[in-house]
Design an enzyme around this catalytic site. Structure first.
Site, PDB file in Angstrom:
ATOM      1  N   ASP A 380      -7.044  -3.709  -4.954  1.00  0.00           N
ATOM      2  CA  ASP A 380      -6.201  -4.868  -4.740  1.00  0.00           C
ATOM      3  C   ASP A 380      -6.351  -5.331  -3.287  1.00  0.00           C
ATOM      4  O   ASP A 380      -6.293  -4.524  -2.358  1.00  0.00           O
ATOM      5  CB  ASP A 380      -4.747  -4.487  -5.029  1.00  0.00           C
ATOM      6  CG  ASP A 380      -3.785  -5.632  -4.854  1.00  0.00           C
ATOM      7  OD1 ASP A 380      -3.882  -6.601  -5.632  1.00  0.00           O
ATOM      8  OD2 ASP A 380      -2.953  -5.555  -3.945  1.00  0.00           O
ATOM      9  N   GLU A 410     -10.730  -7.279  -4.766  1.00  0.00           N
ATOM     10  CA  GLU A 410     -10.438  -8.645  -4.352  1.00  0.00           C
ATOM     11  C   GLU A 410     -10.871  -8.809  -2.898  1.00  0.00           C
ATOM     12  O   GLU A 410     -10.280  -8.217  -1.998  1.00  0.00           O
ATOM     13  CB  GLU A 410      -8.945  -8.926  -4.486  1.00  0.00           C
ATOM     14  CG  GLU A 410      -8.442  -8.929  -5.914  1.00  0.00           C
ATOM     15  CD  GLU A 410      -6.963  -9.203  -5.988  1.00  0.00           C
ATOM     16  OE1 GLU A 410      -6.572 -10.138  -6.711  1.00  0.00           O
ATOM     17  OE2 GLU A 410      -6.193  -8.474  -5.335  1.00  0.00           O
TER      18      GLU A 410
END
Length: 776
Positions: A380, A410
């Site tokens: 994340d 990400e």
């Protein structure tokens, strides 16, 4: 406090003293310590805690999760490393702490702005816990009692030779079985649901696996802060109209106490979450049952990936959900110039650039990979972490496990670290050459239209490539051509070096094709790009298309449009990533951010009877600007698909997976191979808008299966007829999967045509057709 004053004594700049870099320099020896946390031996466990600024540390020992402390043992400080330690096997009497006990640390430490405190705190290196993370659990994870039967023999399925072989399915543990009546009631929403081979959910996953799915990536299963593990509530949601706000009112009233959260609220990074276990208060159970879940997925032929969140903690300072900051105040969080915790990630940012936070990340990931057979990891907000830390992790995994562990994440570039302000980031543009993959917004936005943060009204005005243009709409045609250029590059792995002819007739490399203020092509190798058209964030693909397709679009055409988007992803070079339920036309009733929207808005129906659309207005402020846009859509019964459309989409998706799996030409690992073997037709200013034609050359490659492959993506509302002179004189046939008697898309099977003599191809509206030249 540190202040800068002018000649008149006026304060011009000031900040609290920030000590993290000094601690890194003074206690560098701590970074090489291999045994932080607990090491279990037959005569007693040894404990080590890094707390260089503490004045005193004691170990509180408990026989059970709720019993009174039976011992309080002092730890000794190693001044060189700042590590406090006690080996209970060396203590006299019956003080040895055995596996199965529970513990906490009593840490006396000075907290700036507060004073000297005594914190009773759990271990940052906890491998398991009692309920609601109250106490850390003493365990040797190799103990037989922590292993389900057959664990030692369970192997990661050997079906991914290179990261581009990965076809990933993103799934939440609770979503998987909470509403699956074929799972025993006590197991619904739990790890053990994955052990029920005959359940509807496991049958669905096995079918996906047989078609070509390789990995299930689980939303966070580490210890979470915001889900009560013993007394969570299930709200009673009233039956109400599809556009009512009664459902969301019931869900939001219980949001802080219910059993659901996505889990991006880390508490303990290396311990399994207890709310998914049958007994959250038994530290052994959550370990054993998480492993049983992994075994169940292995038995279905699926590798297990894990979503991890090291970029922030749920809380910092003296908050009860803060662990790190209550042990070494001011060290683990990233601070601004005034000493305040940065919160650009939505929560309290961590500073993985500091030695011991970076070490915690690496040690934790290695533990998950080694002890739970996790095959890959999704990070994340990975762009908030240093590239150097990710590369060290990558090397250590290979060195210690002897296998490649794909890392994806990400790579967004924003916040206080943007553009390398503090370090070289693990972001899209900065990971070039590492082989670490990042999610590509290039292809995602081209398919869907608009951007991730669009509100409902903005989203409706910004259609993507899969939304056909209205006849005579010149502006929309130009937009489609630009989106088509981005999609061609996405289907070529978003490579910096891939050259294509753009809609204006130029021939450019990917790194010269603009995407806002960045290059569209940013990957050096295809493993560095993760292709997706939806995931847990933002509206589901179905919901986004509800906003973007004309209101009069029929249910069949909505399903076909969804299938085109999924097909683009399935046929793109790079890692293929899919959101659970996309093949079931999954809707969250237009919810843009369902992280805390409960079971009601996040439900999955493996039977394919209800896709979730029209479950009420999604959580958010009543009367907000989205409501006026969403009400008439949710109330329109013509938009909601029936079981026939859901089943059709599921079967088409299975065929798309089979096509991707049928030849490595869709999964090329070498950028030179992509440049040599992939070419696009229907390019330049005279092309048919809304149609992508790509050709893959299998000549000279023994494992290619086919001599050539040609795919046609026709997102338009009319059949596409094309003449491609370069493909004339070739014996083209529809792909065996699509021409088989049981092919899901009967329209493609009956109407897609190839005239190999003249190089002519015909593909029905809203379809993806694949043609091949078979080897003799």
């Amino acid at each position: 406090m540190i202040a800068v004053e002018d000649a008149q004594g006026r304060v011009r700049r000031w900040s609290p003293a920030q000590t993290a870099r000094a601690l890194d320099a003074l206690f560098v020896a701590a970074e090489s310590e291999a045994a932080l946390g607990v090491t279990v031996a037959p005569k007693g466990a040894a404990f080590k805690l890094w707390a260089p600024t503490a004045d005193r540390v004691e170990l509180c020992v408990y026989d059970g999760p709720d019993s009174a402390a039976r011992a309080r043992l002092p730890l000794a400080r190693d001044d060189r490393a700042g590590i406090w330690a006690v080996d209970t096997a060396r203590l006299s009497g019956a003080s040895g702490v055995r596996s199965g006990a529970y513990y906490r640390y009593l840490v006396e430490v000075f907290v700036p702005g507060v004073g000297r405190v005594r914190n009773l705190v759990t271990d940052p290196y906890s491998v398991s816990l009692s309920a609601d993370s109250a106490r850390s659990y003493v365990a040797d994870l190799s103990e037989p009692r922590l292993q389900p039967r057959g664990w030692s023999a369970s192997r990661i399925p050997d079906r991914v030779k290179t990261p581009t072989d990965m076809v990933v399915y993103e799934l939440h543990v609770r979503d998987f079985s909470r509403d699956d009546r074929s799972v025993p009631a006590a197991m619904r929403g739990k790890y053990l649901a994955f052990t029920q081979a005959g359940s509807a959910g496991m049958r669905h996953l096995r079918a996906l696996s047989a078609a070509g799915l390789t990995d299930v990536h689980l939303l966070p299963v580490f210890d979470l802060a915001t889900v009560p593990e013993r007394h969570c509530v299930v709200p009673r949601v009233p039956e109400a109209a599809p556009d009512s706000d009664a459902q969301r009112a019931a869900v939001m009233a219980a949001a802080d106490r219910d059993c659901f959260n996505w889990g991006y609220d880390p508490f303990h990074y290396s311990a399994p979450e207890g709310s998914f276990a049958s007994d959250a208060n038994d530290g052994a159970v959550r370990v054993r049952e998480l492993r049983a879940m992994v075994m169940g997925l292995h038995a279905a032929g699926l590798r297990v990936g894990m979503d991890v969140v090291y970029n922030h903690t749920t809380a910092s300072g003296q908050h009860p959900h803060s662990v790190l900051d209550r042990i070494v105040p001011g060290y683990y969080q990233r601070l601004d110039a005034l000493g305040r915790v940065e919160r650009s990630t939505c929560c309290d940012n961590t500073a993985t650039e500091h030695r011991m936070m970076g070490k915690l990340l690496i040690d934790s990931i290695v533990l998950w990979a080694r002890e739970y057979k996790i095959a890959s990891f999704r990070f994340d907000l990975m762009g908030h972490q240093p590239r150097e830390v990710m590369e060290r992790l990558q090397a250590r995994l290979q060195r210690e496990l002897g296998r490649d562990v794909p890392l994806i994440g990400e790579g967004w570039n924003f916040g206080e670290v943007a553009h390398g302000a503090r370090f070289v980031q693990a972001s899209q543009l900065s990971l070039n050459g590492t082989g670490i993959g990042t999610f590509s917004d290039r292809g995602r936005d081209a398919v869907r239209g608009g951007a991730a943060g669009d509100d409902a009204a903005t989203s409706a005005r910004r259609p993507g490539f899969v939304v056909p243009a209205t006849a005579g709409d010149a502006a929309r045609r130009e937009e489609l051509l630009h989106q088509g250029d981005l999609l061609k590059l996405a289907m070529a792995g978003t490579l910096r070096s891939f050259e294509l002819e753009t809609a204006d007739g130029r021939r450019v490399a990917g790194e010269s094709l603009p995407y806002g203020d960045q290059p569209a092509g940013y990957a050096s190798v295809p493993a560095e790009v993760v292709n997706y058209v939806e995931n847990h964030d933002n509206q589901t693909l179905f919901d986004a298309l509800v906003l973007k397709l004309p209101r009069a679009t029929g249910a069949d055409d909505r399903a076909r449009t969804q299938a085109v988007a999924l097909g683009i992803n399935a046929l793109s070079q790079g890692v293929a990533y899919f959101h659970a339920g996309g093949e079931l036309l999954r809707s969250k009733s237009m919810d843009r951010n369902s992280y805390d929207s409960g079971d009601w808005f996040n439900r999955l129906d493996w039977r394919g009877r209800d896709n979730g659309f029209g479950a009420g207005l999604p959580p958010g402020p009543a009367g907000g600007p989205d409501d006026a846009v969403l009400r008439p859509l949710l109330a329109d019964p013509a938009i909601k698909p029936g079981p026939a459309q859901i089943d059709w989409t599921r079967r088409v998706f299975l065929d798309q997976l089979r096509i991707r799996a049928s030849t490595p030409l869709f999964r090329l690992a070498d950028p030179q191979e992509i440049r040599r073997r992939l070419a696009f037709h229907n390019t330049g200013p005279d092309q048919q808008a809304g149609v992508i034609v790509g050709r893959l050359d299998g000549a000279g490659r023994a494992d290619a299966v086919f001599e050539r492959v040609l795919f046609v993506v026709n997102a338009s509302a009319e059949p596409a007829a094309l003449t491609v002179p370069a493909e004339a004189g070739v014996a083209w046939r529809l792909h065996p999967v699509q021409r088989a008697a049981g092919a899901a898309d009967a329209r493609v099977r009956s109407e897609a045509r190839a005239d190999g003599i003249h190089g002519r191809f015909r593909v029905p509206a809203r379809s993806v057709a694949v043609f091949v030249v078979e080897r003799r």
